[in-house]
Write a protein that holds these residues in place. Structure first.
Motif, PDB file in Angstrom:
ATOM      1  N   ILE A  71      44.139  33.941  46.657  1.00 13.11           N
ATOM      2  CA  ILE A  71      45.279  34.586  45.994  1.00 13.11           C
ATOM      3  C   ILE A  71      45.622  33.853  44.697  1.00 13.11           C
ATOM      4  CG2 ILE A  71      47.750  35.084  46.186  1.00 13.11           C
ATOM      5  CD1 ILE A  71      47.299  35.512  49.198  1.00 13.11           C
ATOM      6  N   ASN A  93      43.142  34.603  41.825  1.00 14.66           N
ATOM      7  CA  ASN A  93      43.205  35.972  41.316  1.00 14.66           C
ATOM      8  C   ASN A  93      44.566  36.343  40.740  1.00 14.66           C
ATOM      9  OD1 ASN A  93      40.542  37.481  41.947  1.00 14.66           O
ATOM     10  ND2 ASN A  93      40.949  36.325  43.823  1.00 14.66           N
ATOM     11  N   THR A  94      45.542  35.474  40.868  1.00 14.00           N
ATOM     12  CA  THR A  94      46.857  35.735  40.274  1.00 14.00           C
ATOM     13  C   THR A  94      47.166  34.715  39.187  1.00 14.00           C
ATOM     14  OG1 THR A  94      47.904  34.489  42.090  1.00 14.00           O
ATOM     15  CG2 THR A  94      47.767  36.884  42.314  1.00 14.00           C
TER      16      THR A  94
END
Length: 565
Positions: free
Chosen positions: A16, A19-20
Motif C-alpha cells: 500500500i 503504491n500510494t
C-alpha cells in the motif's frame, strides 16, 4: 503475537505504501519524466555508465544497500523489545529510508550522475561540498576495512560458504557474457545461474574450505585475498561482474526470503521475545535504537550507493521509483523477516528461554558473531518446518549473508573511487592526474583501507574507528535529506517530505554523537573525541549553509534542470 499476523500486516502495508505514498512523491513532488536523458545514456562508456534493464539494476541496488546491515541491525535492536524495533523498521523505511534513497537517486540522475557529496557543490556551496566529500571518504574508508574483516570472520564461522561464494564469480561472468555478448534471455540465464549457485551451496556442505593463518590469524589471510579481489572487481566494467553477481544475489535473496516467509506461514511460531525490554547494561533506547537499526529503516550509505554506482546504470527516469523507493521497501521486508527469525524462529528450538539466553546482556547481544548466529539459527528453524535439513538451511543463510557482504565491499570501493575523483578536481572541474585513472584511484582507496585494517592484530584495525560508524552513517542520512530539502526548496516544491525526516535524523544522530562523546571522554579516547567534535562542527556548519540556501531560494527563480510534463 503470532508471527504470521505480523508478516501479513507488514507485507500488505508495504504494498500500500509503495503504491500510494511512493507514487505520490514520484509523480507529484519529483515529477518523474522519461524525456530526461539519464547519465547512463549521456555518458555511456561500457565501464561505469551502462544503461540497464530495471529489474537487473534493482537487483544490483538492493544487494548493494542491503549487505549485512538489515540483518545485524534488527537482530541487535530487538534487545529493546520487538515492538519498537518493528515500528522503526516499518515506518522508518516508508517515510524516511525510501524517501532518502529515492531522492538521492533522482537528484543525482538530474545532475549528470554526481555523488551526493558533489551535488552539494551546486546546491549549497563549493566549500561545503569539499568538507562533505571528506566526510564521505572517511566513512567509506571504515566501511571497506570493516567489511573485509567481516567477510574473513564469516568465512571462518561458515567454511561451507567459501566454495559457493567464490564460485559465484565465474557464474556471474558467464551470465554477463551470455546476456551482453550473446544477447540471450536474462530471465532464462538468470534461472540457470541461480540453479548453479544452489548446486555450489550443496557442494560446499561437503567441501568446507579454510585458509592457513598469517601472523596467527586466518582473518588476515582472507583480508589480504579480499583486498586483491576488490581492487580487480571494482575496476572491471560494471556489467561484467558487479551487476550480474548482484542480480544473482537478488534472486538468492528472494528465494531465501520466500523460504522464510513460507516457514512463517507453515509454522507461524509465536513471538517469544518481550514486546518491550530493559537490559541493565544496554544504552538508552533513545536515541540509540535509531543508530543501531540503520539499514532496514534508513541508512546514509544508501545515498552513496544510489548516487554512486546505481544512478550510472538506470535506463529511464521512471525506473528510479522502483529502484530507489522500491529497493528500500524490499529491505524493510528483509529486516522484518530478520526480526521474526530472532524473536519467533529462535523460540522454535526451546521457547522463550533460548531468546532470553542470547539477549541476556548488551555485551552478548551486540557481538557480530552472536547476532549472525541468532539470525542463521532462527532462519534455519523456520526453513526446517518446510522439510529442509537444518545444516543445508544454515548454509543457505550463511552464503546469502556473505554474498551480500561481498557486494557491499565491491560497491563501497567503487563509490569511494568516484568520490575521491570528485574531491580531487582542479579549478577547471577535471580530476587531477594521476587520480583520473581508475586503477590509480582504486589502488589508493584499497591500500588506505588495508593500512587501517592491519593497524590492529587480526585485521581488526577498523574497530579503532568503528564506535563512530553508527552515528556517522545516520548523520550522512540526515545530511543527504538536507541536500534533497535544498533541492526541493529551489524547485519551489513541497519540501516537508524530506525536511521532517531530515530534522528527525539530525536530532537523533547529534544526540547519539553527544552520548558517545561522553563515553569517549570517560575513557580518555582522544582520537575519537577529536573526530566526534570535528564531526559536530561540520554538521553545524552544513546546517547553517543549508538553511541559508533554503532562505535564499525564496527570492530566486525555480531551479530548472529537467523537463516537465
Amino acid at each position: 503475537m503470532n508471527s504470521l499476523f505480523l508478516a501479513i500486516l507488514t507485507f500488505v502495508g508495504y504494498i500500500i505504501a509503495y503504491n500510494t505514498y511512493g507514487r505520490w512523491i514520484g509523480n507529484k513532488i519529483f515529477k518523474l519524466n522519461n524525456k530526461n536523458v539519464m547519465p547512463s545514456h549521456k555518458y555511456e562508456d561500457g565501464v561505469d555508465y551502462v544503461p540497464t534493464k530495471r529489474h537487473i539494476i534493482l537487483g544490483h541496488h538492493f544487494t548493494t544497500i542491503a549487505g549485512t546491515g538489515p540483518i545485524v541491525g534488527p537482530a541487535i535492536g530487538v534487545i529493546w523489545g520487538w515492538v519498537p524495533a518493528f515500528i522503526w523498521v516499518f515506518f522508518g523505511s516508508i517515510f524516511m529510508g525510501a524517501v532518502h534513497d529515492f531522492s538521492a537517486l533522482v537528484i543525482s540522475a538530474r545532475h549528470e550522475g554526481k555523488t551526493i557529496g558533489e551535488l552539494t557543490r551546486g546546491l549549497i556551496s563549493n566549500r561545503t561540498a569539499v568538507v562533505f566529500l571528506i566526510l564521505i571518504q572517511f566513512l567509506l574508508w571504515i566501511v571497506i576495512a570493516i567489511f573485509a574483516m567481516i567477510m574473513g570472520i564469516l568465512f571462518n564461522m561458515y567454511p561451507a560458504s567459501v566454495f559457493p561464494v567464490w564460485m559465484e564469480i565465474p557464474i556471474a561472468l558467464l551470465l554477463s557474457y551470455m546476456i551482453y555478448k550473446k544477447g540471450k534471455s536474462d530471465v532464462v540465464w538468470s534461472i540457470i545461474a541461480i540453479i548453479a549457485m544452489y548446486v555450489t551451496i550443496w557442494i560446499g556442505l561437503y567441501l568446507p574450505i579454510t585458509v592457513p593463518p598469517i601472523a596467527g590469524s586466518s582473518v588476515i589471510t582472507w583480508s589480504l585475498i579480499l583486498f586483491v579481489y576488490v581492487f580487480i572487481a571494482s575496476t572491471l566494467p560494471v556489467h561484467w561482474l558487479l551487476q550480474p553477481r548482484d542480480y544473482i544475489n537478488s534472486h538468492e535473496l528472494l528465494i531465501a526470503m520466500g523460504l522464510l516467509t513460507a516457514g512463517v506461514f507453515v509454522a507461524h511460531p509465536t513471538i517469544v521475545a518481550p514486546a518491550f525490554n530493559s537490559v541493565p547494561d544496554a544504552p538508552p533506547i533513545l536515541p540509540m535504537l535509531f543508530i543501531t537499526i540503520a539499514c532496514g529503516a534508513i541508512s546514509g550509505f544508501h545515498s552513496l550507493a544510489a548516487s554512486g554506482t546505481t544512478v550510472k546504470q538506470v535506463d529511464k527516469e521512471t525506473d528510479t521509483l522502483a529502484v530507489g523507493y522500491g529497493g528500500m521497501i524490499l529491505e524493510g521486508v528483509l529486516a522484518t523477516l530478520v526480526i521474526i527469525a530472532v524473536t519467533a524462529g529462535l523460540g522454535m528450538s526451546g521457547g522463550a528461554q533460548v531468546f532470553t539466553e542470547r539477549y541476556a546482556s548488551w555485551a552478548s547481544a551486540s557481538g557480530l558473531g552472536a547476532k549472525l548466529a541468532a539470525v542463521v539459527d532462527g532462519s534455519a528453524n523456520l526453513m526446517a518446518s518446510l522439510g529442509i535439513p537444518r545444516d543445508l538451511a544454515a548454509s543457505i543463510m550463511a552464503v546469502f549473508i556473505v554474498s551480500f557482504a561481498g557486494t557491499t565491499l565491491d560497491s563501497a570501493t567503487r563509490i569511494q573511487r568516484f568520490s575521491l575523483q570528485e574531491l580531487l578536481k582542479n579549478r577547471k572541474g577535471k580530476t587531477i592526474k594521476p587520480f583520473d585513472n581508475r586503477y590509480v584511484a582504486t589502488f589508493v582507496v584499497v591500500f588506505a583501507a588495508a593500512v587501517l585494517a592491519f593497524l590492529k592484530p587480526g585485521g581488526k584495525g577498523a574497530l579503532i574507528l568503528w564506535p563512530l560508524f553508527g552515528a556517522l552513517n545516520q548523520l550522512l542520512a540526515g545530511l543527504a535529506l538536507m541536500i534533497a530539502t535544498v533541492y526541493l526548496a529551489k524547485k519551489k516544491r513541497p519540501f516537508y517530505v524530506t525536511l521532517i525526516p531530515m530534522v528527525f535524523m539530525l536530532t537523533m544522530t547529534i544526540w547519539a554523537t553527544f552520548y558517545n562523546l561522553n563515553k569517549f571522554i570517560a575513557t580518555q579516547n582522544w582520537l575519537l573525541i577529536f573526530i566526534s567534535v570535528v564531526t559536530l562542527l561540520i554538521t553545524a556548519w552544513m546546517i547553517y549553509e543549508s538553511a541559508k540556501a533554503i532562505a535564499n531560494s525564496k527570492s530566486q527563480k525555480p531551479l530548472v534542470e529537467e523537463l516537465e510534463d
